[in-house]
Design a protein around this motif. Structure first.
Motif, PDB file in Angstrom:
ATOM      1  N   PHE A  45       0.872  -1.393   0.011  1.00 51.53           N
ATOM      2  CA  PHE A  45       0.055  -0.004   0.130  1.00 51.53           C
ATOM      3  C   PHE A  45       0.849   1.347  -0.026  1.00 51.53           C
ATOM      4  O   PHE A  45       1.964   1.218   0.571  1.00 51.53           O
ATOM      5  N   ARG A  47       0.728   5.361   1.038  1.00 50.10           N
ATOM      6  CA  ARG A  47       0.058   6.524   1.852  1.00 50.10           C
ATOM      7  C   ARG A  47       0.755   7.609   1.891  1.00 50.10           C
ATOM      8  O   ARG A  47       1.815   7.940   2.686  1.00 50.10           O
ATOM      9  N   ASN A  49       0.391  11.916   2.574  1.00 48.58           N
ATOM     10  CA  ASN A  49      -0.456  12.762   2.983  1.00 48.58           C
ATOM     11  C   ASN A  49      -0.221  14.258   2.212  1.00 48.58           C
ATOM     12  O   ASN A  49      -1.111  15.069   2.418  1.00 48.58           O
ATOM     13  N   SER A 149      10.741  15.894   6.405  1.00 48.62           N
ATOM     14  CA  SER A 149      11.013  15.406   5.099  1.00 48.62           C
ATOM     15  C   SER A 149      10.414  16.533   4.144  1.00 48.62           C
ATOM     16  O   SER A 149       9.917  17.457   4.373  1.00 48.62           O
ATOM     17  N   ASP A 151       8.472  16.501   1.633  1.00 47.91           N
ATOM     18  CA  ASP A 151       6.967  16.567   0.833  1.00 47.91           C
ATOM     19  C   ASP A 151       5.926  17.620   1.629  1.00 47.91           C
ATOM     20  O   ASP A 151       5.809  18.013   2.871  1.00 47.91           O
ATOM     21  N   LEU A 162       3.650  16.459   6.633  1.00 52.45           N
ATOM     22  CA  LEU A 162       3.815  15.597   7.813  1.00 52.45           C
ATOM     23  C   LEU A 162       5.122  15.728   8.615  1.00 52.45           C
ATOM     24  O   LEU A 162       6.184  15.766   7.951  1.00 52.45           O
ATOM     25  N   HIS A 191       7.875   4.479  -1.469  1.00 51.61           N
ATOM     26  CA  HIS A 191       7.972   4.119  -0.183  1.00 51.61           C
ATOM     27  C   HIS A 191       8.954   5.137   0.539  1.00 51.61           C
ATOM     28  O   HIS A 191       9.628   4.408   1.634  1.00 51.61           O
ATOM     29  N   ARG A 196      14.054   6.285   5.147  1.00 50.39           N
ATOM     30  CA  ARG A 196      12.768   6.471   5.965  1.00 50.39           C
ATOM     31  C   ARG A 196      13.022   5.945   7.437  1.00 50.39           C
ATOM     32  O   ARG A 196      13.728   5.229   7.639  1.00 50.39           O
ATOM     33  N   GLY A 204       1.685   3.603  11.000  1.00 54.21           N
ATOM     34  CA  GLY A 204       2.507   4.065   9.910  1.00 54.21           C
ATOM     35  C   GLY A 204       2.887   5.323   9.669  1.00 54.21           C
ATOM     36  O   GLY A 204       3.861   5.615   9.335  1.00 54.21           O
ATOM     37  N   TRP A 207       6.311   6.450  10.633  1.00 57.92           N
ATOM     38  CA  TRP A 207       7.460   5.959   9.801  1.00 57.92           C
ATOM     39  C   TRP A 207       7.753   6.957   8.690  1.00 57.92           C
ATOM     40  O   TRP A 207       7.467   6.602   7.463  1.00 57.92           O
ATOM     41  N   LYS A 209       8.625   9.191   5.786  1.00 58.30           N
ATOM     42  CA  LYS A 209       9.534   8.889   4.566  1.00 58.30           C
ATOM     43  C   LYS A 209      10.158  10.016   4.167  1.00 58.30           C
ATOM     44  O   LYS A 209      10.092  11.181   4.517  1.00 58.30           O
ATOM     45  N   TRP A 210      11.156   9.808   3.233  1.00 53.71           N
ATOM     46  CA  TRP A 210      11.874  10.866   2.812  1.00 53.71           C
ATOM     47  C   TRP A 210      12.614  11.657   3.859  1.00 53.71           C
ATOM     48  O   TRP A 210      12.741  12.903   3.785  1.00 53.71           O
ATOM     49  N   TYR A 231      -3.860  11.342  14.388  1.00 55.38           N
ATOM     50  CA  TYR A 231      -3.165  10.216  14.920  1.00 55.38           C
ATOM     51  C   TYR A 231      -3.002  10.162  16.538  1.00 55.38           C
ATOM     52  O   TYR A 231      -1.992   9.643  17.059  1.00 55.38           O
TER      53      TYR A 231
HETATM   54  N1  LIG Z   1       6.978  12.160   4.516  1.00 57.51           N
HETATM   55  C1  LIG Z   1       6.124  11.439   4.853  1.00 57.51           C
HETATM   56  N2  LIG Z   1       6.401  10.246   5.471  1.00 57.51           N
HETATM   57  C2  LIG Z   1       5.188   9.529   5.742  1.00 57.51           C
HETATM   58  C3  LIG Z   1       3.649   9.734   5.096  1.00 57.51           C
HETATM   59  C4  LIG Z   1       3.765  11.064   4.371  1.00 57.51           C
HETATM   60  O1  LIG Z   1       2.869  11.471   3.831  1.00 57.51           O
HETATM   61  N3  LIG Z   1       4.696  11.927   4.325  1.00 57.51           N
HETATM   62  N4  LIG Z   1       2.642   8.855   5.391  1.00 57.51           N
HETATM   63  C5  LIG Z   1       2.754   8.156   6.530  1.00 57.51           C
HETATM   64  C6  LIG Z   1       1.721   7.465   6.645  1.00 57.51           C
HETATM   65  S1  LIG Z   1       0.581   8.005   7.442  1.00 57.51           S
HETATM   66  C7  LIG Z   1       1.613   6.046   6.500  1.00 57.51           C
HETATM   67  S2  LIG Z   1       0.403   4.867   6.970  1.00 57.51           S
HETATM   68  C8  LIG Z   1       3.122   5.381   5.909  1.00 57.51           C
HETATM   69  C9  LIG Z   1       2.875   4.677   4.504  1.00 57.51           C
HETATM   70  O2  LIG Z   1       3.988   4.100   4.027  1.00 57.51           O
HETATM   71  P1  LIG Z   1       4.091   3.504   2.659  1.00 57.51           P
HETATM   72  O3  LIG Z   1       3.494   4.703   1.579  1.00 57.51           O
HETATM   73  O4  LIG Z   1       5.513   3.275   2.397  1.00 57.51           O
HETATM   74  O5  LIG Z   1       3.085   2.364   2.433  1.00 57.51           O
HETATM   75  O6  LIG Z   1       4.142   6.624   5.698  1.00 57.51           O
HETATM   76  C10 LIG Z   1       4.159   7.461   6.670  1.00 57.51           C
HETATM   77  N5  LIG Z   1       5.356   8.319   6.451  1.00 57.51           N
END
Ligand SMILES: Nc1nc2c(c(=O)[nH]1)N[C@H]1C(S)=C(S)[C@@H](COP(=O)(O)O)O[C@H]1N2
Ligand SMILES: [Mo]
Length: 372
Positions: A45, A47, A49, A149, A151, A162, A191, A196, A204, A207, A209-210, A231
């Motif tokens: 999946f 996800r 934001n 990050s 984004d 986020l 991902h 990350r 999630g 976790w 990302k970037w 959250y």
């Molecule tokens: N920078 C950043 N990290 C993020 C997000 C995001 O929108 N921006 N979404 C988060 C959320 S809500 C989830 S559930 C997971 C989803 O990870 P995936 O896209 O690798 O499945 O990343 C998280 N990390």
């Protein structure tokens, strides 16, 4: 890339994912596609934001991770520093969006109406966040991390999409990683490449990302989507139209015990009087799993499923059971996992909460038994 183009690309390259109608890119798997111990990227999946950031093609050489704030020695790490100066470790862990299964809540809540497919299990490789924090030497005032990050929101404001964080104890836990690889390959941009956070047992959203910067905080982080009802769960139950006391909301730091039936698929047919094998995966946050029970009569009678031994604490575990339905007609298969603290999945949904988080209600698969 424009959002529609990106959604189209995902629809084309990952046709098994269901893309959700939204400003940001969000896509989920169907339960029957999650039947492997490690979730393949085609059905993993997504996800977001906000807007997927432009990651430079030479990120491998140019990306930097800054760690500052409540530390004795702020540092900026190049990606290569992480890979050469710190031990690389691997952790198999479930990643589940806190909003997974939100669609089942009644009354409905705000947020993406995820079915059951915002969950996956991956083998994550990277360095321990604890090792990086040891290198910058935390001050005694360090109590939380704040993650940043590039984004941004989809509204054009340029504001960060986020910025979440972790309590220092979780940041220092051996399973918490700054990861650069998933399932044996470098992270893909969707991902979180090139770096990350991996925070097993946490929702999630933790976790990040970037990842480009970690600020060590002297209090709970208050970045984008850390405050209000984002959250967070109310400590005491609330109803849909209640005036909310935001001081009663606490950050979600643990995902509840849950399971997913991955075979058979919804809408299945099977002949009466023949073996009907059921399979799936069960997982929990920080409390180990104890058992999985299954039912072929919508939850009237339960049978203990065979549960594969735990290999790693945060990986999901396969369960199996073989039914032999005798009577033709509709049938509802259910699975219900329990953890060692005695928590088990609710038969309906989890306790209603304003944003529809942490729904670990039992998974039900409806099918039909045919006359032999
Ligand atoms: N920078 C950043 N990290 C993020 C997000 C995001 O929108 N921006 N979404 C988060 C959320 S809500 C989830 S559930 C997971 C989803 O990870 P995936 O896209 O690798 O499945 O990343 C998280 N990390
Ligand atoms: Mo999420």
């Amino acid at each position: 890339m424009a959002a529609d183009a990106e959604r189209e690309l995902v629809a084309k390259t990952k046709p098994r994912l269901d893309v959700i109608e939204d400003e940001a890119l969000n896509a989920q798997a169907r339960p029957e596609d999650l039947d492997a111990p490690l979730t393949p990227l085609e059905v993993f999946f997504i996800r977001n934001n906000g807007v997927t950031p432009e990651i430079p093609a030479d990120a491998e050489n140019s990306w930097q991770l800054t760690i500052d704030g409540e530390v004795e020695q702020p540092r900026r790490f190049a990606l290569a520093d992480l890979k050469t100066q710190f031990e690389t470790v691997a952790v198999t862990a479930v990643l589940e969006c806190a909003g997974n299964s939100r669609r089942e809540f009644s009354p409905p809540t705000d947020g993406l109406q995820w079915s059951n497919g915002a969950v996956a299990c991956g083998r994550w490789e990277g360095v321990r966040l604890a090792d990086l924090l040891a290198a910058v030497r935390l001050k005694p005032s360090a109590i939380y991390t704040g993650h940043y990050s590039p984004d941004v929101m989809t509204d054009g404001s340029g504001a960060p999409a986020l910025s979440r964080g972790l309590p220092i104890a979780k940041a220092m836990a051996p399973e918490t990683l700054v990861a650069f690889a998933l399932n044996g390959a470098p992270l893909t941009i969707l991902h979180g490449a090139p770096l990350r956070i991996v925070a097993p047992g946490y929702p999630g959203s933790a976790w990040q990302k970037w990842l480009s910067r970690i600020v060590i905080r002297e209090r709970e982080h208050d970045g984008e989507k850390m405050t209000g009802t984002d959250y967070r769960l109310p400590r005491s139950p609330v109803r849909a139209n209640d005036v909310l006391d935001l001081t009663d909301f606490a950050v979600i730091t643990d995902m509840p015990v849950k399971s997913l039936i991955t075979a058979p698929a919804a809408g299945f047919t099977a002949p009466a009087g023949r073996p009907l094998p059921l399979r799936g995966f069960a997982w929990s946050g920080h409390t180990p799993l104890a058992a999985v029970a299954v039912s072929a009569d919508g939850g009237e009678t339960w049978h203990e499923a065979e549960l594969e031994a735990a290999t790693e604490p945060f990986a999901w575990r396969r369960f199996r059971f073989t039914f032999r339905p005798e009577r033709p007609g509709p049938i509802a298969l259910c699975a219900r996992a329990r953890d060692v603290a005695g928590n088990s999945q609710p038969l309906g949904t989890a306790t209603w909460n304003p944003r529809g988080y942490c729904n670990n209600g039992v998974h039900r698969i409806a099918g039909r038994i045919l006359a032999p």
